[in-house]
Design a protein around this motif. Structure first.
Motif, short mmCIF file in Angstrom:
data_model
loop_
_atom_site.label_atom_id
_atom_site.label_comp_id
_atom_site.label_asym_id
_atom_site.label_seq_id
_atom_site.Cartn_x
_atom_site.Cartn_y
_atom_site.Cartn_z
N GLY A 50 -47.69 -18.71 15.48
CA GLY A 50 -46.75 -19.76 15.54
C GLY A 50 -47.11 -20.60 14.56
O GLY A 50 -46.14 -21.45 14.15
N ARG A 51 -48.50 -21.17 14.64
CA ARG A 51 -48.77 -22.16 13.82
C ARG A 51 -48.73 -21.88 12.17
O ARG A 51 -48.26 -22.56 11.56
CB ARG A 51 -50.13 -22.58 14.24
CG ARG A 51 -50.76 -23.98 13.52
CD ARG A 51 -52.31 -23.95 13.48
NE ARG A 51 -52.96 -22.97 12.71
CZ ARG A 51 -52.89 -22.89 11.46
NH1 ARG A 51 -52.60 -23.96 10.61
NH2 ARG A 51 -53.46 -22.01 10.70
N ARG A 52 -49.20 -20.61 12.06
CA ARG A 52 -48.85 -20.17 10.51
C ARG A 52 -47.51 -20.10 10.29
O ARG A 52 -47.14 -20.45 9.08
CB ARG A 52 -49.55 -18.82 10.32
CG ARG A 52 -51.16 -18.78 10.59
CD ARG A 52 -51.81 -17.48 10.07
NE ARG A 52 -51.11 -16.22 10.78
CZ ARG A 52 -51.67 -15.98 11.86
NH1 ARG A 52 -52.83 -16.30 12.28
NH2 ARG A 52 -51.30 -14.72 12.32
N LEU A 53 -46.62 -19.72 11.06
CA LEU A 53 -45.02 -19.74 10.64
C LEU A 53 -44.66 -21.12 10.32
O LEU A 53 -44.11 -21.32 9.48
CB LEU A 53 -44.37 -18.99 11.77
CG LEU A 53 -44.59 -17.51 12.01
CD1 LEU A 53 -43.84 -16.91 13.13
CD2 LEU A 53 -44.05 -16.76 10.54
N LEU A 54 -45.08 -21.88 11.34
CA LEU A 54 -44.68 -23.42 11.20
C LEU A 54 -45.04 -24.02 9.95
O LEU A 54 -44.43 -24.78 9.22
CB LEU A 54 -45.12 -24.24 12.52
CG LEU A 54 -44.34 -24.08 14.04
CD1 LEU A 54 -45.17 -24.57 15.03
CD2 LEU A 54 -43.00 -24.73 13.77
N GLU A 55 -46.38 -23.71 9.25
CA GLU A 55 -47.02 -24.16 8.19
C GLU A 55 -46.25 -23.59 7.17
O GLU A 55 -45.86 -24.62 6.16
CB GLU A 55 -48.28 -23.80 8.16
CG GLU A 55 -49.35 -24.68 8.92
CD GLU A 55 -50.73 -24.32 8.73
OE1 GLU A 55 -50.82 -23.18 8.15
OE2 GLU A 55 -51.54 -25.05 8.78
N GLY A 56 -45.59 -22.62 7.04
CA GLY A 56 -44.87 -21.89 5.98
C GLY A 56 -43.22 -22.12 5.88
O GLY A 56 -42.60 -21.84 4.95
N ALA A 57 -42.57 -22.72 7.08
CA ALA A 57 -41.30 -22.60 7.25
C ALA A 57 -40.71 -23.88 6.81
O ALA A 57 -41.37 -24.93 6.70
CB ALA A 57 -40.82 -22.64 8.77
N GLY A 58 -39.37 -23.79 6.30
CA GLY A 58 -38.83 -24.95 5.82
C GLY A 58 -38.15 -25.74 7.03
O GLY A 58 -36.94 -25.19 7.35
N LEU A 59 -38.57 -26.63 7.74
CA LEU A 59 -38.24 -27.12 9.02
C LEU A 59 -37.32 -28.22 8.97
O LEU A 59 -37.04 -28.83 7.94
CB LEU A 59 -39.50 -27.50 9.94
CG LEU A 59 -40.59 -26.32 10.05
CD1 LEU A 59 -41.65 -27.22 10.88
CD2 LEU A 59 -39.97 -25.24 10.89
N THR A 60 -36.38 -28.18 9.88
CA THR A 60 -35.34 -29.25 9.98
C THR A 60 -35.31 -29.76 11.52
O THR A 60 -35.79 -29.43 12.33
CB THR A 60 -34.03 -28.71 9.46
OG1 THR A 60 -33.69 -27.91 10.48
CG2 THR A 60 -34.12 -28.28 8.23
N GLY A 61 -34.77 -30.97 11.68
CA GLY A 61 -34.33 -31.42 12.77
C GLY A 61 -35.46 -31.74 13.70
O GLY A 61 -36.58 -32.23 13.30
#
Length: 446
Positions: A50-61
């Motif tokens: 989950g942390r690796r996904l968070l690092e590479g994701a274009g997050l919003t909100g």
């Protein structure tokens, strides 16, 4: 985090009495075990999917905001851990000077192990909401430092686990539902269910837009679809919010059932059309028979109320022709509701035609009943040898002339039949023989 929690008995207090050698050795052993557990937990967090996904994701909100704070917490966690490891190394170095530490060594160990001897420089740009206002440095005891790391680790792990749970649950389910949606849409297109032409086609278009939007939002802002568990303080306590997904799935199931109904129409449309033609043909023949019977009744029965007979159901025939046209052009979505309506109305039309025939032929049925009754009584008096009785012959001939002449007045004919019946009944009733008292005179003499 897998490490020991804070030690409220020591937090914020002076080191207290000087430790002896055994107490110092036990404290070092405990702190060493905590050091290993903390390191293992931090490395596990570092490698968490989950942390690796968070690092590479274009997050919003909300996810974007919380991840920014969580990244600072993780950075600060490693700074605290490095300070903790350095203090532990120093304490071990002091203990390693002598097998039997002297007073100065024990005082130094007491300060290192129980005192607020760990200094951590304030992290640049550190979020005040995590550890309070940013400071140049902070003083901790080792137990306080463990408690602070536990706090930061729990918050970071909660955020990472919640995001990972949503990503593990929703996108895959959305993709499966989207695949089912594509199959349903292809099937719908084959039977003419298209947007703008059929409500189910509009529903499919709406569901497609919703799933596309939902997937983008789940990927970019997973925490917007997370419901924390009530009263749960454990990291990741809660569940993904599937409300919108469930609503889309129910809507697709409704459309799928509608498409199956249309497909069923395509499979048995010809048979249903043939049955409809047969029902309407029978209704036409029944109405024709009723019209013919009405003319016969008007010619043969006098003083009788004969209802009018409606014409053939031309409107139904026109709609039946439209249904056949829909079938020829494979417009199954239009044929389905039309066939259902036609089947109901055709059965109603046949029932009305039969009722009309029954109503029109009622006078003929009455005449036939009177004829049958007259002939039955004639046969009865003949069996009793009364066929030559003049009164019966006269009344029979009168009733027969009325019933077999046109136009026939049913009311008069019925009275004539009743008179014949009464005469026959009187003759068929045995006359009572006079009793002994009838043979005496008025004074009682024989």
């Amino acid at each position: 985090m897998g490490v020991a929690g804070s030690f409220p008995g020591f937090a914020g207090r002076p080191p207290g009495p000087v430790l002896d050698r055994d107490e110092a050795d036990r404290a070092l052993a405990r702190l060493g075990a905590e050091h290993e557990a903390i390191e293992t937990s931090l490395l596990a967090l570092q490698d968490h999917a989950g942390r690796r996904l968070l690092e590479g994701a274009g997050l919003t909100g909300v996810t974007k905001d919380r991840w920014a704070a969580t990244e600072q917490s993780i950075t600060l966690l490693w700074e605290y851990f490095d300070a903790y490891a350095a203090a532990l190394t120093e304490a071990r170095s002091v203990r390693a000077r002598r097998r039997y530490p002297n007073r100065d060594d024990l005082q130094a160990l007491t300060e290192l192990l129980r005192g607020r001897s760990v200094t951590v420089a304030g992290a640049a740009g550190h979020t005040p909401s995590v550890t309070g206002p940013a400071m140049l440095s902070e003083q901790f005891s080792l137990e306080e430092l463990v408690a602070r790391m536990n706090e930061l680790y729990a918050g970071a792990l909660d955020m990472v686990v919640a995001s990972d749970s949503v990503w593990s649950a929703l996108p895959a389910r959305i993709d499966l539902l989207a695949a089912e949606l594509r199959r349903t849409a292809s099937l719908a297109h084959s039977v003419g269910v298209r947007p703008g032409e059929h409500p189910s086609g509009d529903d499919l278009e709406s569901i497609t837009e919703e799933l596309t939007t939902l997937r983008v939002q789940v990927i970019s802002d997973p925490l917007a679809f997370w419901l924390p568990g009530p009263g749960s303080a454990a990291p990741g306590g809660g569940r993904p919010d599937t409300t919108r997904y469930d609503r889309a799935a129910r809507a697709l199931e409704d459309v799928r059932r509608e498409i199956e109904a249309v497909l069923a129409v395509r499979q048995d449309a010809e048979q249903r059309l043939v049955h409809l033609r047969d029902v309407l043909s029978r209704a036409d023949r029944t109405l024709a028979e009723a019209r013919s019977a009405r003319g016969e009744v008007l010619a043969k029965i006098a003083a009788s109320e004969v209802p009018a007979v409606s014409g053939p159901p031309t409107a139904l025939q026109e709609r039946l022709a439209a249904a056949s046209d829909y079938r020829r052009h494979a417009q199954w979505h239009r044929l389905s509701p039309l066939l259902e309506a036609l089947e109901r109305e055709a059965e109603d039309e046949l029932l009305r035609a039969r009722e009309s025939l029954t109503s029109v032929t009622a006078p003929l049925a009455v005449r036939a009943e009177l004829r049958g009754r007259l002939d039955a009584y004639k046969a009865k008096v003949a069996r009793h040898g009364l066929a030559e009785d003049p009164l019966l012959i006269e009344r029979y001939d009168a009733a027969r002339r009325m019933l077999w002449s046109a136009p026939c007045d049913l009311r008069v004919a019925e009275q004539a039949v009743l008179r014949f019946q009464q005469a026959a009944a009187e003759l068929l009733t045995p006359q009572r023989s006079p009793g002994p008292e009838d043979r005496r005179d008025g004074q009682g003499r024989a």
